[in-house]
Write a protein that holds these residues in place. Structure first.
Motif, PDB file in Angstrom:
ATOM      1  N   ILE A 184     -10.274 -53.800 -25.885  1.00  0.00           N
ATOM      2  CA  ILE A 184     -10.276 -55.254 -25.844  1.00  0.00           C
ATOM      3  C   ILE A 184     -11.016 -55.794 -27.055  1.00  0.00           C
ATOM      4  O   ILE A 184     -12.106 -55.328 -27.377  1.00  0.00           O
ATOM      5  N   ARG A 185     -10.404 -56.783 -27.689  1.00  0.00           N
ATOM      6  CA  ARG A 185     -11.071 -57.386 -28.853  1.00  0.00           C
ATOM      7  C   ARG A 185     -10.937 -58.917 -28.705  1.00  0.00           C
ATOM      8  O   ARG A 185      -9.925 -59.505 -29.094  1.00  0.00           O
ATOM      9  N   PRO A 186     -11.959 -59.546 -28.073  1.00  0.00           N
ATOM     10  CA  PRO A 186     -11.879 -61.001 -27.874  1.00  0.00           C
ATOM     11  C   PRO A 186     -12.128 -61.763 -29.172  1.00  0.00           C
ATOM     12  O   PRO A 186     -12.568 -61.180 -30.168  1.00  0.00           O
ATOM     13  N   GLY A 238      -2.453 -65.332 -30.827  1.00  0.00           N
ATOM     14  CA  GLY A 238      -3.206 -66.017 -31.868  1.00  0.00           C
ATOM     15  C   GLY A 238      -2.266 -66.753 -32.792  1.00  0.00           C
ATOM     16  O   GLY A 238      -1.128 -67.070 -32.415  1.00  0.00           O
ATOM     17  N   SER A 239      -2.726 -66.999 -33.995  1.00  0.00           N
ATOM     18  CA  SER A 239      -1.952 -67.822 -34.928  1.00  0.00           C
ATOM     19  C   SER A 239      -0.766 -67.055 -35.498  1.00  0.00           C
ATOM     20  O   SER A 239      -0.775 -65.816 -35.562  1.00  0.00           O
ATOM     21  N   THR A 240       0.213 -67.806 -35.948  1.00  0.00           N
ATOM     22  CA  THR A 240       1.394 -67.184 -36.556  1.00  0.00           C
ATOM     23  C   THR A 240       1.005 -66.425 -37.825  1.00  0.00           C
ATOM     24  O   THR A 240       1.523 -65.332 -38.082  1.00  0.00           O
ATOM     25  N   GLU A 260       2.201 -63.208 -29.240  1.00  0.00           N
ATOM     26  CA  GLU A 260       2.262 -64.568 -28.683  1.00  0.00           C
ATOM     27  C   GLU A 260       1.575 -65.484 -29.689  1.00  0.00           C
ATOM     28  O   GLU A 260       0.343 -65.475 -29.798  1.00  0.00           O
ATOM     29  N   LEU A 261       2.367 -66.271 -30.428  1.00  0.00           N
ATOM     30  CA  LEU A 261       1.815 -66.946 -31.609  1.00  0.00           C
ATOM     31  C   LEU A 261       1.788 -68.471 -31.446  1.00  0.00           C
ATOM     32  O   LEU A 261       1.835 -68.975 -30.341  1.00  0.00           O
ATOM     33  N   GLY A 262       1.710 -69.145 -32.565  1.00  0.00           N
ATOM     34  CA  GLY A 262       1.481 -70.585 -32.551  1.00  0.00           C
ATOM     35  C   GLY A 262       2.678 -71.383 -32.047  1.00  0.00           C
ATOM     36  O   GLY A 262       3.784 -70.854 -31.890  1.00  0.00           O
ATOM     37  N   GLU A 392       3.368 -78.535 -39.023  1.00  0.00           N
ATOM     38  CA  GLU A 392       2.365 -77.474 -38.819  1.00  0.00           C
ATOM     39  C   GLU A 392       1.603 -77.647 -37.518  1.00  0.00           C
ATOM     40  O   GLU A 392       1.291 -78.774 -37.114  1.00  0.00           O
ATOM     41  N   GLU A 393       1.253 -76.526 -36.933  1.00  0.00           N
ATOM     42  CA  GLU A 393       0.433 -76.567 -35.722  1.00  0.00           C
ATOM     43  C   GLU A 393      -0.959 -77.100 -36.084  1.00  0.00           C
ATOM     44  O   GLU A 393      -1.553 -76.687 -37.075  1.00  0.00           O
ATOM     45  N   ILE A 394      -1.478 -78.026 -35.270  1.00  0.00           N
ATOM     46  CA  ILE A 394      -2.799 -78.602 -35.549  1.00  0.00           C
ATOM     47  C   ILE A 394      -3.858 -78.005 -34.630  1.00  0.00           C
ATOM     48  O   ILE A 394      -4.970 -77.737 -35.023  1.00  0.00           O
TER      49      ILE A 394
HETATM   50  P1  NAD Z   1      -6.394 -66.430 -34.942  1.00  0.00           P
HETATM   51  O1  NAD Z   1      -5.021 -65.936 -35.217  1.00  0.00           O
HETATM   52  O2  NAD Z   1      -7.192 -66.949 -36.056  1.00  0.00           O
HETATM   53  O3  NAD Z   1      -7.265 -65.275 -34.254  1.00  0.00           O
HETATM   54  C1  NAD Z   1      -6.841 -64.622 -33.073  1.00  0.00           C
HETATM   55  C2  NAD Z   1      -7.563 -63.286 -32.953  1.00  0.00           C
HETATM   56  O4  NAD Z   1      -7.122 -62.409 -33.984  1.00  0.00           O
HETATM   57  C3  NAD Z   1      -9.080 -63.364 -33.091  1.00  0.00           C
HETATM   58  O5  NAD Z   1      -9.657 -62.481 -32.170  1.00  0.00           O
HETATM   59  C4  NAD Z   1      -9.297 -62.892 -34.519  1.00  0.00           C
HETATM   60  O6  NAD Z   1     -10.582 -62.348 -34.729  1.00  0.00           O
HETATM   61  C5  NAD Z   1      -8.247 -61.824 -34.635  1.00  0.00           C
HETATM   62  N1  NAD Z   1      -7.828 -61.476 -36.002  1.00  0.00           N
HETATM   63  C6  NAD Z   1      -7.888 -62.251 -37.112  1.00  0.00           C
HETATM   64  N2  NAD Z   1      -7.368 -61.576 -38.165  1.00  0.00           N
HETATM   65  C7  NAD Z   1      -6.961 -60.369 -37.705  1.00  0.00           C
HETATM   66  C8  NAD Z   1      -6.322 -59.240 -38.303  1.00  0.00           C
HETATM   67  N3  NAD Z   1      -5.987 -59.219 -39.593  1.00  0.00           N
HETATM   68  N4  NAD Z   1      -6.049 -58.185 -37.527  1.00  0.00           N
HETATM   69  C9  NAD Z   1      -6.346 -58.184 -36.215  1.00  0.00           C
HETATM   70  N5  NAD Z   1      -6.959 -59.213 -35.592  1.00  0.00           N
HETATM   71  C10 NAD Z   1      -7.252 -60.300 -36.331  1.00  0.00           C
HETATM   72  O7  NAD Z   1      -6.221 -67.546 -33.790  1.00  0.00           O
HETATM   73  P2  NAD Z   1      -7.332 -68.509 -33.182  1.00  0.00           P
HETATM   74  O8  NAD Z   1      -7.706 -69.516 -34.203  1.00  0.00           O
HETATM   75  O9  NAD Z   1      -8.370 -67.729 -32.481  1.00  0.00           O
HETATM   76  O10 NAD Z   1      -6.470 -69.224 -32.013  1.00  0.00           O
HETATM   77  C11 NAD Z   1      -5.613 -70.276 -32.232  1.00  0.00           C
HETATM   78  C12 NAD Z   1      -4.187 -69.798 -32.376  1.00  0.00           C
HETATM   79  O11 NAD Z   1      -3.786 -69.041 -31.236  1.00  0.00           O
HETATM   80  C13 NAD Z   1      -3.202 -70.949 -32.446  1.00  0.00           C
HETATM   81  O12 NAD Z   1      -2.266 -70.689 -33.465  1.00  0.00           O
HETATM   82  C14 NAD Z   1      -2.514 -70.927 -31.091  1.00  0.00           C
HETATM   83  O13 NAD Z   1      -1.232 -71.465 -31.058  1.00  0.00           O
HETATM   84  C15 NAD Z   1      -2.502 -69.470 -30.796  1.00  0.00           C
HETATM   85  N6  NAD Z   1      -2.330 -69.242 -29.365  1.00  0.00           N
HETATM   86  C16 NAD Z   1      -1.111 -68.804 -28.929  1.00  0.00           C
HETATM   87  C17 NAD Z   1      -0.901 -68.620 -27.569  1.00  0.00           C
HETATM   88  C18 NAD Z   1       0.438 -68.109 -27.060  1.00  0.00           C
HETATM   89  O14 NAD Z   1       0.483 -67.673 -25.920  1.00  0.00           O
HETATM   90  N7  NAD Z   1       1.497 -68.138 -27.840  1.00  0.00           N
HETATM   91  C19 NAD Z   1      -1.938 -68.862 -26.657  1.00  0.00           C
HETATM   92  C20 NAD Z   1      -3.167 -69.322 -27.136  1.00  0.00           C
HETATM   93  C21 NAD Z   1      -3.360 -69.499 -28.505  1.00  0.00           C
END
Ligand code: NAD
Length: 488
Positions: A184-186, A238-240, A260-262, A392-394
């Protein structure tokens, strides 16, 4: 079970401090330190992946009932600890008391319970026997067959900030139920409740190495897991931009990927819509975790005949929202997660205005509390479809409004960003809304509601991701299909 620091990493069944020390986790509302999180090293990420690989064969061989019992026990312990955990989650995420109490902790327990039951779902799919002729390969006859779901192996679960334990429970629940082991990596911003969740999993008896956690203030340990040869699958939310990078790197070693991305959700409001209902739903972009949610209906795409009415009703609604201390009972708009995210969102608002949008409410100069990372609920109207603020996603409390004249134009506007995660149609005619929903290039469509049904497959099309979780689809995501055939 008491909660609180010092927080440590769980690697191979042992709680250890981060090799690189600790880093502070801040309360987005007060900017004060909530606690110190372990700063794991890249070597510790590798140790965690190796421990998970070592634990995999025995865990994969456990009876589904054993896995179900452990997940149920974890859910029960989470519910018991909820009174202590809710304040921690509110403190590290900045969500309002209502969101913390009703969504963050209980929803994580619901997910663990759902996948505890899921461990008992059938994994064998019977297939019709096939009559085969004699061939150069083997004698003919009736050949029976099944497809069975088997675990993938070690899953690296990497999550964003916003709903830390809900997101994580949505990954580890189905992954563990199917017999995978996990690292797990939160997210760096809000990892403490996730460590509490791992403490629970450890306490209820998940065997050493089945659940491991590494935390860190930067992306390094996550990136190390994506490269690690012991990891078989990366489940990332996380982000796209980061998802794209993970997709590339994980592809090199053929790791399975759930991404699961932006999103840039649209609410398509048709001429026959119930405007008050539509506005109440669209306003969730402001009121639900300050718009820090990937499924938010951030683009109000409104038929010209109802456009002024929708913009005015949204503006009136925005004026009624209380912004401030997440713990105050009447607060509906809390802070954003960090100063960096606040500045990013304010930058988007300024760019939107520079690109010709009309500021109807809020904005970068609106009054907000002095302390904390706040942005006022903001409504930008008359936006150009190609404006950055529309494209763009905000990930903040910002709604953009655009008019359309006919259905084709409305559909084109909804589909007119690179994302395809969650869109909404508001219409008095459900058959019409259904017909339109088929034309939307998005993974999920809500008709006249932003409410969710957690049994549906959840995931994005196009730049919003690859793969689906949710309900039984979540179990499928964390398994491989294996075929077995035999002569009848
Ligand atoms: P982020 O992409 O910046 O980070 C997400 C996670 O990835 C963090 O734990 C971060 O430390 C890690 N990470 C960063 N770079 C990495 C790499 N190179 N390799 C592996 N791990 C890495 O996203 P955020 O700012 O934490 O969250 C916001 C984003 O998450 C938004 O784009 C949002 O749309 C998206 N999101 C998507 C869903 C979905 O279900 N589609 C749900 C919630 C959030």
């Amino acid at each position: 079970m008491p909660i609180g620091g010092p927080y440590e990493l769980l690697i191979g069944g042992r709680w250890v401090p981060g090799a690189a020390g600790t880093y502070p986790v801040r309360n987005p509302a007060t900017e004060e330190v909530v606690g110190e999180a372990p700063e794991a090293s890249v070597d510790q990420a590798a140790e965690a992946a190796e421990a998970a690989a070592g634990a995999f064969p025995a865990w994969a061989a456990t009876e589904p009932g054993e896995r179900a019992a452990l997940l149920h026990a974890a859910a029960g312990a989470l519910r018991t600890l909820a009174p202590n955990l809710v304040p921690l989650v509110i403190a590290e995420t900045g969500c309002t008391a209502t969101v913390g109490r009703t969504m963050q902790v209980p929803q994580a327990a619901v997910r663990l319970e759902r996948y505890a039951d899921g461990a008992l779902e059938p994994t064998v799919i019977p297939l019709p026997p096939q009559e085969m002729p004699h061939t150069a390969l083997a004698p003919g006859g009736l050949i029976g067959a099944i497809a069975r779901r088997v675990p993938v192996g070690v899953v690296a679960c990497i999550t964003p900030y916003n709903f830390p334990i809900v997101n994580m429970a949505g990954k580890i629940g189905p992954a563990l139920a199917m017999g995978n082991t996990v690292v797990i990596r939160p997210a760096p911003q809000d990892p403490l409740a996730v460590i509490e969740l791992v403490r629970i999993l450890d306490a209820v008896g998940f065997p050493p190495g089945v659940v491991n956690v590494v935390t860190g203030s930067g992306p390094e340990t996550g990136a190390a897991l994506v490269e690690d040869p012991h990891v078989d699958m990366v489940s990332f939310t996380g982000s796209t931009a980061v998802g794209r990078r993970i997709g590339e790197v994980a592809g090199r070693t053929m790791k399975r990927r759930l991404l699961e991305l932006g999103g840039k959700g649209a609410a398509l409001v048709l001429d026959d819509a119930d405007v008050r209902r539509a506005v109440a739903m669209i306003a969730s972009t402001w009121t639900f975790h300050s718009g820090q949610i990937c499924t938010a209906p951030t683009r109000a795409i409104v038929h010209r005949s109802r456009y002024d009415e929708v913009v005015e009703t949204l503006a009136t609604t925005a004026g009624t929202l209380t912004i401030g201390d997440p713990l105050a009972p009447d607060t509906v708009v809390g802070p954003l997660i960090s100063a960096a995210q606040r500045d990013r969102v304010l930058g988007h608002i300024r760019a939107g205005l520079a690109e010709g949008a009309t500021l109807v409410h809020g904005g970068d100069e609106a009054a907000v509390p002095d302390r904390g990372f706040y942005v006022a609920p903001t409504l930008l109207a008359d936006c150009r479809p190609d404006a950055t603020v529309v494209q763009e996603e905000i990930f903040g409390p910002v709604i953009v409004a655009l008019p359309f004249d006919d259905e084709d134009e409305g559909v084109a506007l909804v589909n007119g960003t690179p994302y395809g995660l969650y869109d909404y149609v508001f219409s008095g005619d459900t058959a019409r809304a259904m017909r339109i929903s088929r034309r939307l290039r998005t993974g999920n469509v809500g008709i006249n509601t932003v409410q969710r049904n957690h049994e549906t497959p959840f995931g994005g099309m196009r730049q919003s991701g690859v793969g689906r979780d949710g309900g039984s689809f979540g179990l499928h995501a964390y398994s491989e299909l294996q075929s077995v055939v035999w002569p009848g």
